[in-house]
Scaffold this motif. Sequence first.
Motif, short mmCIF file in Angstrom:
data_model
loop_
_atom_site.label_atom_id
_atom_site.label_comp_id
_atom_site.label_asym_id
_atom_site.label_seq_id
_atom_site.Cartn_x
_atom_site.Cartn_y
_atom_site.Cartn_z
N ILE A 93 0.85 -1.20 0.00
CA ILE A 93 0.00 0.00 0.00
C ILE A 93 0.88 1.25 0.00
N TYR A 94 1.92 1.26 0.85
CA TYR A 94 2.82 2.43 0.90
C TYR A 94 3.56 2.60 -0.42
N ALA A 95 3.81 1.48 -1.10
CA ALA A 95 4.51 1.56 -2.39
C ALA A 95 3.67 2.24 -3.47
N MET A 96 2.39 2.44 -3.20
CA MET A 96 1.53 3.21 -4.10
C MET A 96 1.48 4.68 -3.66
N ASN A 97 2.25 5.01 -2.62
CA ASN A 97 2.22 6.34 -2.00
C ASN A 97 0.84 6.61 -1.39
N ALA A 98 0.25 5.55 -0.85
CA ALA A 98 -1.08 5.65 -0.24
C ALA A 98 -0.95 5.41 1.26
#
Length: 348
Positions: free
Chosen positions: A89-94
């Motif tokens: 999820i963080y890898a989507m900048n989310a």
Amino acid sequence: MIEDKTPKRTTLTDLGEFGLIKHLTEKFMVSHPSTEKGIGDDAAVIAPEEGKKLVVSTDLLIEGVHFDLSYMPLKHLGYKAVMVNLSDIYAMNASATQITVSLAVSDRFPLEALEALYEGIALACKIYNVDLVGGDTTSSTKGMLISVTALGTAKPASIAYRSGAKPNDLLVVTGDLGGAYMGLQILEREKEVFKVNPNNQPDLDQYTYIIERQLKPEARKDIVELLEKLNVKPTAMIDISDGLSSEILHLSEASGVGCDLYEEKIPLDPQVISTCEEFNMNSSVPALNGGEDYELLFTISQEDFQKIKGNPNLTVIGHMTEKPEGNHLITRMGAKIPLKAQGWNAIN
Ligand code: ADP
Ligand code: MG
């Protein structure tokens, strides 16, 4: 009186499926305003913030393939299973908001084992501020399977895909690499020693960082927050679940560009370097081809360099090129060799 030191073992069949689910999940409270209904109905109900996109990711972990319970404590496994997903999820900048957890367990596991697993899940939920909103529980004939699904949200303009990198963009990595892989080498080695001599008390003091990287990885929630604070939008982003090489190739491929990666720039912890020396291994090998570091790899446009410069969490390790130039590793000796998913043979 002789004290009974055998740990308590409550069989799962004593509880039944519904009793088990209730027992494991009753302590979980929801805290996100967007969680309208969590555990307890046929489905959870989520109300994402107005104007935001929903981001969803799932991973499946299988005993004997993705984890080995002979050195992975169940509490750590629960924690790690959540981290693996939050990292996506963080890898989507989310930002991550909810998870579901599905489990298949054989009757070889007592209730106490699942309690430990859920302790790890609960800790991850607390530290990363995500709500457990559902899941599924079933039996397996052999071993354990865990599947976690993570939900998150992002402003549409903030989402970082793998496909946005442009030639001349800088390639940036967070933290340091190769630790989780070297930690695994130590754990595997100690497992073999233990088989031969179960009374051996290993001294693992000099490996604490790398073992922790393997058993208790942290997803980089802080980086998403940092990038927002620095006002940097990555042009492309991916998390490092496999080795750096293969993640770079995914980014380049999705973006239609090439890449020059500088071996000397790859951030390594001193424990990775010393353990590699012990194993007679080039220390770039675990970084390039190891895996499970759960750091973030992203590209930024050159204009943003001043904003990230000097930040101890971020290291520029290369830059993107035109696609026909291909993907290369510039070695410490200055040789330019093609980057392969298992390209370490060439630098060994
Ligand atoms: P269903 O039969 O509709 O699938 P279940 O009895 O499996 O319902 O689940 C009841 C509730 O418990 C649901 O809210 C479900 O999401 C939740 N749940 C089931 N298993 C788990 C689990 N392992 N972890 C968290 N929540 C779970
Ligand atoms: Mg169910």
